[in-house]
Design a protein around this motif. Structure first.
Motif, PDB file in Angstrom:
ATOM      1  N   THR A 100       0.849  -1.182   0.000  1.00  6.70           N
ATOM      2  CA  THR A 100       0.000   0.000   0.000  1.00  6.70           C
ATOM      3  C   THR A 100       0.888   1.237   0.000  1.00  6.70           C
ATOM      4  OG1 THR A 100      -1.785  -1.144   1.178  1.00  6.70           O
ATOM      5  CG2 THR A 100      -1.748   1.260   1.347  1.00  6.70           C
ATOM      6  N   ILE A 101       0.410   2.326  -0.591  1.00  8.61           N
ATOM      7  CA  ILE A 101       1.157   3.581  -0.588  1.00  8.61           C
ATOM      8  C   ILE A 101       0.638   4.455   0.540  1.00  8.61           C
ATOM      9  CG2 ILE A 101       1.885   5.584  -1.921  1.00  8.61           C
ATOM     10  CD1 ILE A 101       1.247   4.013  -4.466  1.00  8.61           C
ATOM     11  N   PHE A 157      10.911   3.926   1.683  1.00 10.97           N
ATOM     12  CA  PHE A 157      10.661   5.159   2.416  1.00 10.97           C
ATOM     13  C   PHE A 157      11.173   6.331   1.577  1.00 10.97           C
ATOM     14  CE2 PHE A 157      10.809   1.930   5.675  1.00 10.97           C
ATOM     15  CZ  PHE A 157       9.875   2.334   6.616  1.00 10.97           C
ATOM     16  N   ILE A 158      10.315   7.297   1.317  1.00  7.95           N
ATOM     17  CA  ILE A 158      10.696   8.472   0.536  1.00  7.95           C
ATOM     18  C   ILE A 158      10.505   9.704   1.409  1.00  7.95           C
ATOM     19  CG2 ILE A 158      10.199   9.873  -1.497  1.00  7.95           C
ATOM     20  CD1 ILE A 158       9.377   7.382  -2.959  1.00  7.95           C
ATOM     21  N   ASP A 159      11.630  10.321   1.789  1.00  7.43           N
ATOM     22  CA  ASP A 159      11.586  11.477   2.691  1.00  7.43           C
ATOM     23  C   ASP A 159      11.854  12.757   1.897  1.00  7.43           C
ATOM     24  OD1 ASP A 159      11.585  13.219   4.786  1.00  7.43           O
ATOM     25  OD2 ASP A 159      13.357  12.400   5.788  1.00  7.43           O
ATOM     26  N   GLU A 160      10.802  13.380   1.403  1.00  5.91           N
ATOM     27  CA  GLU A 160      10.889  14.651   0.676  1.00  5.91           C
ATOM     28  C   GLU A 160      11.828  14.583  -0.531  1.00  5.91           C
ATOM     29  OE1 GLU A 160       9.058  17.157   1.008  1.00  5.91           O
ATOM     30  OE2 GLU A 160       8.325  17.289   3.059  1.00  5.91           O
ATOM     31  N   THR A 161      11.990  13.398  -1.114  1.00  6.20           N
ATOM     32  CA  THR A 161      12.956  13.236  -2.195  1.00  6.20           C
ATOM     33  C   THR A 161      12.528  13.951  -3.471  1.00  6.20           C
ATOM     34  OG1 THR A 161      13.482  11.090  -1.235  1.00  6.20           O
ATOM     35  CG2 THR A 161      14.366  11.526  -3.407  1.00  6.20           C
ATOM     36  N   PRO A 221       3.719  -5.041  -6.508  1.00  2.00           N
ATOM     37  CA  PRO A 221       3.464  -4.009  -5.496  1.00  2.00           C
ATOM     38  C   PRO A 221       4.446  -4.044  -4.329  1.00  2.00           C
ATOM     39  CG  PRO A 221       1.434  -5.131  -6.112  1.00  2.00           C
ATOM     40  CD  PRO A 221       2.558  -5.917  -6.714  1.00  2.00           C
ATOM     41  N   ALA A 222       4.829  -2.855  -3.899  1.00  3.53           N
ATOM     42  CA  ALA A 222       5.677  -2.695  -2.718  1.00  3.53           C
ATOM     43  C   ALA A 222       4.899  -1.893  -1.679  1.00  3.53           C
ATOM     44  CB  ALA A 222       6.967  -1.967  -3.100  1.00  3.53           C
ATOM     45  N   THR A 223       5.470  -1.770  -0.493  1.00  2.00           N
ATOM     46  CA  THR A 223       4.919  -0.913   0.549  1.00  2.00           C
ATOM     47  C   THR A 223       5.690   0.396   0.525  1.00  2.00           C
ATOM     48  OG1 THR A 223       4.421  -2.860   1.907  1.00  2.00           O
ATOM     49  CG2 THR A 223       4.389  -0.710   3.010  1.00  2.00           C
ATOM     50  N   TRP A 224       4.970   1.505   0.402  1.00  4.87           N
ATOM     51  CA  TRP A 224       5.600   2.824   0.318  1.00  4.87           C
ATOM     52  C   TRP A 224       5.204   3.664   1.519  1.00  4.87           C
ATOM     53  CZ3 TRP A 224       8.216   4.232  -4.387  1.00  4.87           C
ATOM     54  CH2 TRP A 224       8.090   3.284  -5.419  1.00  4.87           C
ATOM     55  N   ILE A 225       6.177   4.397   2.078  1.00  6.96           N
ATOM     56  CA  ILE A 225       5.912   5.384   3.115  1.00  6.96           C
ATOM     57  C   ILE A 225       6.524   6.681   2.622  1.00  6.96           C
ATOM     58  CG2 ILE A 225       6.241   6.073   5.512  1.00  6.96           C
ATOM     59  CD1 ILE A 225       6.556   2.410   4.588  1.00  6.96           C
ATOM     60  N   TYR A 268      -2.059  13.309  -2.346  1.00  8.76           N
ATOM     61  CA  TYR A 268      -3.455  12.960  -2.624  1.00  8.76           C
ATOM     62  C   TYR A 268      -3.560  12.027  -3.829  1.00  8.76           C
ATOM     63  CZ  TYR A 268      -8.442  13.451  -3.565  1.00  8.76           C
ATOM     64  OH  TYR A 268      -9.770  13.189  -3.786  1.00  8.76           O
ATOM     65  N   LYS A 269      -2.748  12.293  -4.837  1.00 11.14           N
ATOM     66  CA  LYS A 269      -2.796  11.511  -6.067  1.00 11.14           C
ATOM     67  C   LYS A 269      -2.254  10.096  -5.857  1.00 11.14           C
ATOM     68  CE  LYS A 269      -1.501  13.749  -9.706  1.00 11.14           C
ATOM     69  NZ  LYS A 269      -0.630  14.382 -10.740  1.00 11.14           N
ATOM     70  N   LEU A 270      -1.195   9.975  -5.059  1.00  8.07           N
ATOM     71  CA  LEU A 270      -0.496   8.693  -4.930  1.00  8.07           C
ATOM     72  C   LEU A 270      -1.029   7.775  -3.836  1.00  8.07           C
ATOM     73  CD1 LEU A 270       3.342   9.467  -5.239  1.00  8.07           C
ATOM     74  CD2 LEU A 270       1.969   8.054  -6.771  1.00  8.07           C
ATOM     75  N   CYS A 271      -1.338   8.349  -2.681  1.00 12.16           N
ATOM     76  CA  CYS A 271      -1.477   7.530  -1.476  1.00 12.16           C
ATOM     77  C   CYS A 271      -2.881   6.948  -1.292  1.00 12.16           C
ATOM     78  CB  CYS A 271      -1.105   8.354  -0.249  1.00 12.16           C
ATOM     79  SG  CYS A 271       0.617   8.898  -0.274  1.00 12.16           S
ATOM     80  N   GLN A 272      -2.889   5.767  -0.705  1.00  8.42           N
ATOM     81  CA  GLN A 272      -4.145   5.103  -0.352  1.00  8.42           C
ATOM     82  C   GLN A 272      -4.501   5.337   1.108  1.00  8.42           C
ATOM     83  OE1 GLN A 272      -1.820   1.973  -2.143  1.00  8.42           O
ATOM     84  NE2 GLN A 272      -3.711   0.979  -2.753  1.00  8.42           N
ATOM     85  N   CYS A 273      -3.490   5.651   1.911  1.00  9.02           N
ATOM     86  CA  CYS A 273      -3.710   5.914   3.330  1.00  9.02           C
ATOM     87  C   CYS A 273      -2.779   7.042   3.755  1.00  9.02           C
ATOM     88  CB  CYS A 273      -3.443   4.653   4.161  1.00  9.02           C
ATOM     89  SG  CYS A 273      -3.833   4.837   5.914  1.00  9.02           S
ATOM     90  N   ILE A 274      -3.299   7.979   4.551  1.00  4.89           N
ATOM     91  CA  ILE A 274      -2.503   9.116   5.007  1.00  4.89           C
ATOM     92  C   ILE A 274      -2.508   9.175   6.527  1.00  4.89           C
ATOM     93  CG2 ILE A 274      -2.315  11.633   5.029  1.00  4.89           C
ATOM     94  CD1 ILE A 274      -3.489  11.655   2.229  1.00  4.89           C
ATOM     95  N   HIS A 275      -1.326   9.437   7.088  1.00  2.06           N
ATOM     96  CA  HIS A 275      -1.164   9.543   8.539  1.00  2.06           C
ATOM     97  C   HIS A 275      -0.690  10.960   8.845  1.00  2.06           C
ATOM     98  CE1 HIS A 275      -1.294   5.120   8.371  1.00  2.06           C
ATOM     99  NE2 HIS A 275      -0.461   5.256   7.357  1.00  2.06           N
TER     100      HIS A 275
END
Length: 228
Positions: free
Chosen positions: A27-28, A143-147, A171-175, A185-192
């Protein structure tokens, strides 16, 4: 499922305290919040770059070799663009196929620069190379930190499409940590949403970005425009 339970870390006057966070696999996920809310600290803890004071992080059978992180200011090996891309394959003893390397170089807009000294690339080009280098070995968790912060709009769209392509095939797991809310908004399926070192709310993009009643989140969102 990646699980975090009672995770605590104190750095100076800052205290991170994540009581319970579950991240569905393949999940993204997006992590948003004000500067200083603890977003980067959290993913540094999750990737092992920082050690927690207390708490449990359960990644199941995943190892460090299955996980990758990209940073706002990516480190480039003092070598060519081509050899920067082969490095993650070498250390994992994966097969290096020249056509695959060249495909990634072309895909991220660096054609003709495979022999260039990587640190001499522009800021945006280093960001693109950093992402390509992170993805080339097909990690399980990314994990993508402001890249993507220093990328031009066309390059952001390019990597959004690359992420969607990966999710459609393997599929991978993305944070993803970002202040680019349209991108989130375009990419993610769940937002924290993080605030003061804690997870204040988790939900779908619509729930967090469009229909929240939480005053802290609404105040944060008032500074941004979420467009197409």
């Amino acid at each position: 499922m990646l699980k975090i339970i009672k995770l605590e870390k104190k750095i100076g006057d800052f205290q991170l305290n994540v009581k319970d966070l579950s991240l569905e696999e393949k999940t993204i996920h997006g992590i948003i919040g004000n500067n200083g809310s603890g977003k980067s600290t959290l993913i540094k803890l999750m990737t092992g770059l920082l050690k927690p004071d207390t708490g449990v992080m359960d990644f199941g059978t995943l190892t460090k070799r299955d996980i990758v992180i990209t940073a706002p200011r990516p480190y480039m090996l003092h070598d060519t663009v081509y050899n920067n891309l082969t490095y993650p394959l070498k250390i994992r003893k994966q097969v290096i196929k020249k056509e695959t390397i060249m495909e990634w170089i072309d895909r991220c807009g660096l054609s003709g620069k495979e022999k260039q000294y990587a640190p001499s690339l522009s800021s945006g080009e280093r960001q693109k190379l950093s992402l390509a280098r992170a993805l080339i070995f097909e990690p399980e968790v990314i994990f993508i930190d402001e890249t993507m912060a220093n990328m031009d709009p066309d390059s952001v769209v390019l990597f959004e499409q690359i992420i969607f392509d990966i999710q459609s095939k393997k599929p991978a797991t993305w944070i993803i940590v970002s202040h680019q809310l349209t991108h989130i908004y375009k990419l993610c399926q769940c937002i924290h949403f993080m605030d003061a070192g804690s997870i204040l709310a988790s939900g779908t993009p619509d729930e967090i970005l469009l229909h929240t009643d939480n005053p802290v989140i609404r105040q944060y969102l008032s500074k941004y425009t979420i467009g197409n």
